[in-house]
Design a protein around this motif. Structure first.
Motif, PDB file in Angstrom:
ATOM      1  N   GLU A 172       0.767  -2.934   2.104  1.00 16.17           N
ATOM      2  CA  GLU A 172       1.517  -1.928   1.353  1.00 16.17           C
ATOM      3  C   GLU A 172       1.291  -0.535   1.930  1.00 16.17           C
ATOM      4  O   GLU A 172       2.219   0.265   2.042  1.00 16.17           O
ATOM      5  CB  GLU A 172       1.118  -1.965  -0.121  1.00 16.17           C
ATOM      6  CG  GLU A 172       1.723  -3.136  -0.862  1.00 16.17           C
ATOM      7  CD  GLU A 172       1.237  -3.236  -2.300  1.00 16.17           C
ATOM      8  OE1 GLU A 172       2.077  -3.355  -3.183  1.00 16.17           O
ATOM      9  OE2 GLU A 172       0.014  -3.201  -2.523  1.00 16.17           O
ATOM     10  N   ALA A 211       3.347  -0.350   4.978  1.00 17.00           N
ATOM     11  CA  ALA A 211       4.778  -0.288   4.656  1.00 17.00           C
ATOM     12  C   ALA A 211       5.187   1.124   4.275  1.00 17.00           C
ATOM     13  O   ALA A 211       6.296   1.573   4.579  1.00 17.00           O
ATOM     14  CB  ALA A 211       5.093  -1.245   3.516  1.00 17.00           C
ATOM     15  N   LEU A 212       4.283   1.846   3.637  1.00 18.06           N
ATOM     16  CA  LEU A 212       4.599   3.216   3.230  1.00 18.06           C
ATOM     17  C   LEU A 212       4.780   4.125   4.425  1.00 18.06           C
ATOM     18  O   LEU A 212       5.528   5.094   4.374  1.00 18.06           O
ATOM     19  CB  LEU A 212       3.465   3.762   2.364  1.00 18.06           C
ATOM     20  CG  LEU A 212       3.477   3.349   0.907  1.00 18.06           C
ATOM     21  CD1 LEU A 212       2.192   3.779   0.244  1.00 18.06           C
ATOM     22  CD2 LEU A 212       4.664   3.969   0.195  1.00 18.06           C
ATOM     23  N   GLU A 217     -17.381  -3.903  -8.865  1.00 20.23           N
ATOM     24  CA  GLU A 217     -16.773  -4.921  -8.018  1.00 20.23           C
ATOM     25  C   GLU A 217     -16.866  -4.575  -6.527  1.00 20.23           C
ATOM     26  O   GLU A 217     -16.978  -5.447  -5.680  1.00 20.23           O
ATOM     27  CB  GLU A 217     -15.298  -5.022  -8.451  1.00 20.23           C
ATOM     28  CG  GLU A 217     -14.485  -6.000  -7.704  1.00 20.23           C
ATOM     29  CD  GLU A 217     -13.040  -5.967  -8.213  1.00 20.23           C
ATOM     30  OE1 GLU A 217     -12.260  -6.712  -7.665  1.00 20.23           O
ATOM     31  OE2 GLU A 217     -12.729  -5.194  -9.155  1.00 20.23           O
ATOM     32  N   TYR A 218     -16.847  -3.285  -6.232  1.00 23.90           N
ATOM     33  CA  TYR A 218     -16.807  -2.880  -4.832  1.00 23.90           C
ATOM     34  C   TYR A 218     -18.184  -2.544  -4.280  1.00 23.90           C
ATOM     35  O   TYR A 218     -18.335  -2.266  -3.104  1.00 23.90           O
ATOM     36  CB  TYR A 218     -15.885  -1.665  -4.670  1.00 23.90           C
ATOM     37  CG  TYR A 218     -14.585  -1.856  -5.376  1.00 23.90           C
ATOM     38  CD1 TYR A 218     -13.702  -2.830  -4.942  1.00 23.90           C
ATOM     39  CD2 TYR A 218     -14.259  -1.100  -6.495  1.00 23.90           C
ATOM     40  CE1 TYR A 218     -12.520  -3.038  -5.606  1.00 23.90           C
ATOM     41  CE2 TYR A 218     -13.071  -1.305  -7.162  1.00 23.90           C
ATOM     42  CZ  TYR A 218     -12.207  -2.279  -6.713  1.00 23.90           C
ATOM     43  OH  TYR A 218     -11.029  -2.489  -7.367  1.00 23.90           O
ATOM     44  N   ARG A 235      -7.128  -5.412  -0.434  1.00 25.09           N
ATOM     45  CA  ARG A 235      -6.955  -4.062  -0.944  1.00 25.09           C
ATOM     46  C   ARG A 235      -7.851  -3.115  -0.138  1.00 25.09           C
ATOM     47  O   ARG A 235      -8.981  -3.458   0.198  1.00 25.09           O
ATOM     48  CB  ARG A 235      -7.297  -4.014  -2.426  1.00 25.09           C
ATOM     49  CG  ARG A 235      -6.814  -2.797  -3.074  1.00 25.09           C
ATOM     50  CD  ARG A 235      -6.528  -2.920  -4.580  1.00 25.09           C
ATOM     51  NE  ARG A 235      -6.892  -4.145  -5.213  1.00 25.09           N
ATOM     52  CZ  ARG A 235      -8.042  -4.305  -5.887  1.00 25.09           C
ATOM     53  NH1 ARG A 235      -8.919  -3.351  -5.957  1.00 25.09           N
ATOM     54  NH2 ARG A 235      -8.283  -5.442  -6.486  1.00 25.09           N
ATOM     55  N   ALA A 244      -6.022   8.475   5.918  1.00 27.80           N
ATOM     56  CA  ALA A 244      -4.887   8.703   5.040  1.00 27.80           C
ATOM     57  C   ALA A 244      -4.435   7.366   4.473  1.00 27.80           C
ATOM     58  O   ALA A 244      -3.340   6.908   4.723  1.00 27.80           O
ATOM     59  CB  ALA A 244      -3.761   9.387   5.813  1.00 27.80           C
ATOM     60  N   LEU A 245      -5.347   6.725   3.735  1.00 26.42           N
ATOM     61  CA  LEU A 245      -5.011   5.424   3.160  1.00 26.42           C
ATOM     62  C   LEU A 245      -5.124   5.507   1.637  1.00 26.42           C
ATOM     63  O   LEU A 245      -5.951   6.235   1.117  1.00 26.42           O
ATOM     64  CB  LEU A 245      -5.962   4.343   3.664  1.00 26.42           C
ATOM     65  CG  LEU A 245      -5.871   3.980   5.136  1.00 26.42           C
ATOM     66  CD1 LEU A 245      -6.966   2.993   5.496  1.00 26.42           C
ATOM     67  CD2 LEU A 245      -4.517   3.400   5.462  1.00 26.42           C
ATOM     68  N   PHE A 246      -4.276   4.734   0.975  1.00 24.59           N
ATOM     69  CA  PHE A 246      -4.359   4.653  -0.480  1.00 24.59           C
ATOM     70  C   PHE A 246      -5.257   3.485  -0.827  1.00 24.59           C
ATOM     71  O   PHE A 246      -5.027   2.365  -0.395  1.00 24.59           O
ATOM     72  CB  PHE A 246      -2.977   4.451  -1.080  1.00 24.59           C
ATOM     73  CG  PHE A 246      -2.023   5.545  -0.719  1.00 24.59           C
ATOM     74  CD1 PHE A 246      -2.068   6.766  -1.369  1.00 24.59           C
ATOM     75  CD2 PHE A 246      -1.085   5.367   0.278  1.00 24.59           C
ATOM     76  CE1 PHE A 246      -1.193   7.778  -1.041  1.00 24.59           C
ATOM     77  CE2 PHE A 246      -0.206   6.373   0.617  1.00 24.59           C
ATOM     78  CZ  PHE A 246      -0.266   7.588  -0.037  1.00 24.59           C
ATOM     79  N   GLU A 247      -6.275   3.747  -1.657  1.00 23.21           N
ATOM     80  CA  GLU A 247      -7.263   2.714  -1.921  1.00 23.21           C
ATOM     81  C   GLU A 247      -6.772   1.654  -2.892  1.00 23.21           C
ATOM     82  O   GLU A 247      -7.221   0.524  -2.871  1.00 23.21           O
ATOM     83  CB  GLU A 247      -8.527   3.350  -2.489  1.00 23.21           C
ATOM     84  CG  GLU A 247      -9.172   4.299  -1.518  1.00 23.21           C
ATOM     85  CD  GLU A 247     -10.620   4.542  -1.851  1.00 23.21           C
ATOM     86  OE1 GLU A 247     -11.063   4.086  -2.911  1.00 23.21           O
ATOM     87  OE2 GLU A 247     -11.298   5.184  -1.040  1.00 23.21           O
ATOM     88  N   SER A 248      -5.855   2.021  -3.757  1.00 22.31           N
ATOM     89  CA  SER A 248      -5.511   1.095  -4.842  1.00 22.31           C
ATOM     90  C   SER A 248      -4.500   0.041  -4.423  1.00 22.31           C
ATOM     91  O   SER A 248      -4.190  -0.847  -5.191  1.00 22.31           O
ATOM     92  CB  SER A 248      -4.975   1.882  -6.037  1.00 22.31           C
ATOM     93  OG  SER A 248      -3.782   2.534  -5.697  1.00 22.31           O
ATOM     94  N   VAL A 249      -3.978   0.135  -3.221  1.00 24.98           N
ATOM     95  CA  VAL A 249      -2.991  -0.863  -2.801  1.00 24.98           C
ATOM     96  C   VAL A 249      -3.472  -1.590  -1.543  1.00 24.98           C
ATOM     97  O   VAL A 249      -4.468  -1.214  -0.935  1.00 24.98           O
ATOM     98  CB  VAL A 249      -1.591  -0.229  -2.587  1.00 24.98           C
ATOM     99  CG1 VAL A 249      -1.073   0.370  -3.872  1.00 24.98           C
ATOM    100  CG2 VAL A 249      -1.607   0.785  -1.481  1.00 24.98           C
TER     101      VAL A 249
END
Lengths: 511, 306
Positions: A98, A101-102, A265-266, A133, A89-94
């Motif tokens: 961060e 922190a969420l 890039e990834y 990131r 449950a992770l956001f890839e763009s941040v």
């Protein structure tokens, strides 16, 4: 002593299936408790109920002796229950900090939080850089982020859903050390898995689920694997028959000095990859995901073409420049990693999906689809590969992962390929279906086809492969004969084939 | 010099409604919702603000009325798209048509007389500096408000927890829900904010930019604002630059027409649209940056699992 967590008679049904039926269990302080079961046994549903992400239809949950009435994830977290999801449950763009922190309450102070993350992650022996990131992290690193996020909350109960499925053997050892340390500090751990050896190594008690019901409670360290497996599967486990391979004289697939820039890039850059796959043998490609497997398989399958045609030879013919369709004409077939989206079109029905790759076998005449024949074709796959589905009309997305995988493998095998590429053949597939799929691959190779299996499951590769390759940081190791190597050697190669700077820091982190 | 000042100030003024509308839409889209109904919300804002002025209400109240009308219109979209989970494209298009129809209906009684436009500010000393004064200190207050809102939105999105929550909901509402954020409520707030901003944009058109009522007076500015957000790859600064670019081309082609350049005026009128699209296409070439800023769940309905 009052148990940390107690479940009484939990029942949960979804339309058409009972996911959990009358489940009770109890977990003490500092106990590592396994929930064992095949895919589809109801483990994940049960965990969602404990965490509050799903509500039970009936039954009661007690935490430290107090009943939880209306449940949701926020209540869980206020009680000290944390969960590490199988699909993170992770956001890839941040960034890492961060993301964390969420998930936690308190003042929004990223600098202080980053410092805390560094200290805590170092203390539990899994260092992470809080400012990277998430998109740039390997799966193992992402898992660390998830665990550190939970640890920041000083949890009383930590739920881990299949945590080792994406880790190298060395990383698993590290993870277990962390978990033992946590348990010794009084944190209870619910460990969901279908891997018996891990459960036996780590867990104090185990609750075994099958078809949504509890089929046994055991002390895994004092119980044999066979007994545990029987509780899980309910019947005799199918046995694998791997006869000796007779490799063809000439290789069916030759890869010669294949290099390719990263797709973005990834991605991972591929450097000078060479290997052969002969008819009659299974070659396995081991490695932690994100080390170039995706790039390599895209180049081999023809999804991505190469400007130098002689880097890839199929049946002796230069094919690097050929697209997927042309390579299939040369006798190649391909089972991709993502079943939904690459292997099958989710909302389309099975016979339409069969048509996607089998259209050359007389299912299309003069540009028109022969519906009857296509349906028969799909029905034959369903029968032969024992796919649980409501006939050729059911949509691909309505099938469970294992059944859809059987269908896709079946579809590709029915094409009688000379060369089969398979990526993660049994990912998320239950034990029974996995054994069936593996046996099918072995049978295909013994009938003369060349098979290349990309997998992160070492057990699987050791079970079926004749030779093993290891990919790391875009480089592929020389082939190893399965019978002359072992898990440790492969595990080391997984982190050490590449010698780039980036890789070195990674190794430092892993060790 | 006078020509330059005229073009510069004209550019800033022409860009102002676009800045309001597209920054509002940017916030909506960052939350993963696509509201194509900008044109409709702007027209509602324009109609209500104009109506308030001719009813004798003071200017600030009129502008607020326009903003609220935009927000109220967006609520309609919110109910359809967020509560009833209808297709967002369809709901947004319907809203655009609805807004233009209703505003035309309301505007039948407005007559065709111009009103007194929103007054430009005059700061003693500052506004009187030669060149600099007319260039920077003689706009109406809405122009400054637009730039202030740009700063505020940038700060909110990238410096506050609220902004982080909004952006991550746009990436994966499922994950946000799993962590425990009220996805639908936050998306409603974003949609309402977008409506408010579109209403402001509309109000600006009818009480400041061309202070009279004409049916469908937005003339496609809602659509160009939508395009700006996409081509600006969901980044506030690029939205601002894109809006200025569009404003500049609009003014230049007007000047061109006035000077009688031998090009059909229809082609000249198309120039701002063409130029904006070309420039923004060029700057959105970097696909990695695009992937990084694109709200991955855009236009996908979300319902919390039970």
């Amino acid at each position: 002593m009052i148990p940390r967590l107690e479940l009484h008679n939990i029942t949960k049904s979804y339309p058409g299936i009972v996911a959990n039926e009358d489940i009770s269990l109890s977990i003490q302080r500092g106990e590592v408790h396994a929930v064992l079961g095949e895919n589809g046994a109801g483990k994940s549903t049960l965990m969602k109920i404990i965490y509050g992400a799903a509500q039970a239809d009936s039954g009661e949950i007690y935490c430290d002796g107090k009943r939880i009435e209306a449940h949701n994830p926020a209540i869980s977290r206020s009680l000290g229950i944390e969960m590490v999801y199988q699909h993170f449950a992770l956001f890839e763009s941040v960034s890492v900090v961060e993301n964390i922190a969420l998930a936690i309450k308190g003042v929004f102070d990223l600098d202080r939080l980053a410092a805390e993350i560094k200290t805590l992650s170092a203390r539990y022996g899994m260092p992470i850089d809080p400012h990277r990131r998430v998109h740039d992290l390997s799966v193992g690193e992402r898992q660390r982020v998830e665990i550190v996020r939970c640890l920041l909350q000083s949890p009383k109960l930590l739920i881990l859903d299949e945590p080792t499925s994406v880790l190298t053997p060395q990383a698993v050892v590290k993870l277990f050390e962390t978990l033992r340390q946590l348990a010794s500090e009084g944190c209870s751990i619910v460990y969901i898995s279908h891997k018996l050896d891990e459960v036996q190594e780590l867990c104090d008690t185990a609750t075994v689920l099958r078809n949504g019901r509890v089929t046994g409670v055991a002390r895994p360290k004092e119980t044999t694997s066979l007994e545990l497996a029987r509780m899980m599967v309910g019947s005799q486990l199918p046995e694998m028959h791997v006869s000796p391979s007779v490799p063809s004289e000439k290789p069916v697939l030759e890869v010669r000095g294949l290099s390719a820039p990263a797709r973005d890039e990834y991605g991972t850059e591929l450097t000078n990859i060479s290997f052969d796959v002969h008819g009659g043998e299974i070659v396995g490609l081991a490695g932690v995901s994100g080390n170039g497997q995706a790039e390599l398989i895209a180049l081999l399958s023809g999804e991505r073409t190469h400007s130098r045609s002689e880097t890839i030879l199929i049946g002796g013919r230069p094919s690097g420049h050929l697209g997927a369709g042309e390579r299939r004409k040369l006798g190649m077939a391909f089972v991709p990693e993502e079943r939904l989206g690459r292997g099958a079109v989710p909302p389309h029905c099975l016979w339409e999906n069969a048509l996607l790759t089998a259209h050359r076998t007389g299912l299309v005449r003069k540009g028109l689809v022969e519906r009857g024949q296509a349906r028969d074709f799909a029905r034959r796959i369903i029968d032969r590969f024992k796919v649980k589905a409501n006939g050729p009309q059911s949509s691909a997305q309505s099938l469970s992962g294992g059944n859809l995988q059987k269908f896709i493998v079946g579809r590709e095998l029915t094409l009688e390929p000379k060369l089969l590429l398979v990526s993660q053949p049994t990912w998320g597939v239950d034990v029974g279906a996995a054994a069936f799929i593996r046996q099918t691959l072995v049978d295909l190779s013994r009938a003369g086809a060349a098979v290349l299996v990309v997998s992160e499951e070492l057990d699987e590769l050791f079970e079926i492969c004749d030779r093993l390759l290891v990919i790391s940081n875009g480089r592929v190791s020389p082939p190893l004969i399965r019978k002359q190597t072992n898990r440790e050697e492969i595990g080391l190669l997984m982190t050490r084939v590449g010698h780039g700077e980036a890789r070195r820091s990674e190794v430092a982190l892993e060790n | 010099m006078d020509l330059f000042i005229a073009i510069f100030t004209g550019t800033i003024i022409a860009a102002t409604p676009l800045i309001f509308a597209s920054l509002g839409e940017l916030v909506v889209e960052k939350s993963g919702v696509l509201n194509l109904g900008l044109e409709g919300m702007m027209l509602m804002g324009a109609a209500f603000a104009f109506w308030a002025v001719i009813s004798g209400l003071p200017m600030p109240v009129a502008i607020a009325a326009g903003a609220l009308a935009g927000a109220a219109t967006s609520l309609l979209f919110g109910v359809l798209a967020l509560t009833f989970l209808t297709n967002q494209y369809a709901a947004g298009l319907a809203l655009a048509i609805f807004g233009s129809g209703v505003s035309a209906f309301l505007g039948r009684g407005f007559g065709s007389t111009p009103i007194d436009a929103l007054k430009r500010i005059h700061i003693p000393l500052l506004s009187d500096i030669p060149v600099v004064g007319p260039l920077f200190f003689r706009f109406d207050p809405m122009v400054y408000l637009a730039i202030a809102i740009f700063g505020l939105i940038t700060w909110f999105l990238y410096r506050t927890k609220g902004g982080l929550i909004l952006r991550t909901i746009g990436e994966s509402p499922e994950t946000s829900h799993a962590i425990g954020y009220p996805v639908t409520r936050i998306r409603y707030m974003a949609v309402l904010f977008g409506g408010l901003m579109a209403g402001l944009a509309g109000a600006y058109l009818s009480v400041a930019y061309t202070p009279l009522w004409v049916e469908n007076m937005t003339a496609g500015k809602g659509w160009i604002s939508l395009a700006l957000v996409v081509f600006a790859t969901w980044r506030p600064l690029r939205v601002l630059i894109g809006a200025w670019l569009f404003g500049g081309m609009t003014i230049l082609q007007l000047q061109g027409q006035a000077l009688g350049i031998a090009v059909p005026s229809e082609l000249l009128s198309a120039l701002p649209y063409l130029a904006t699209i070309i420039v923004l296409v060029i700057i959105s070439q970097n696909r990695q940056m695009l992937a990084l800023h694109f709200p991955a769940s855009l236009a996908k309905p979300f319902r919390a699992a039970s």
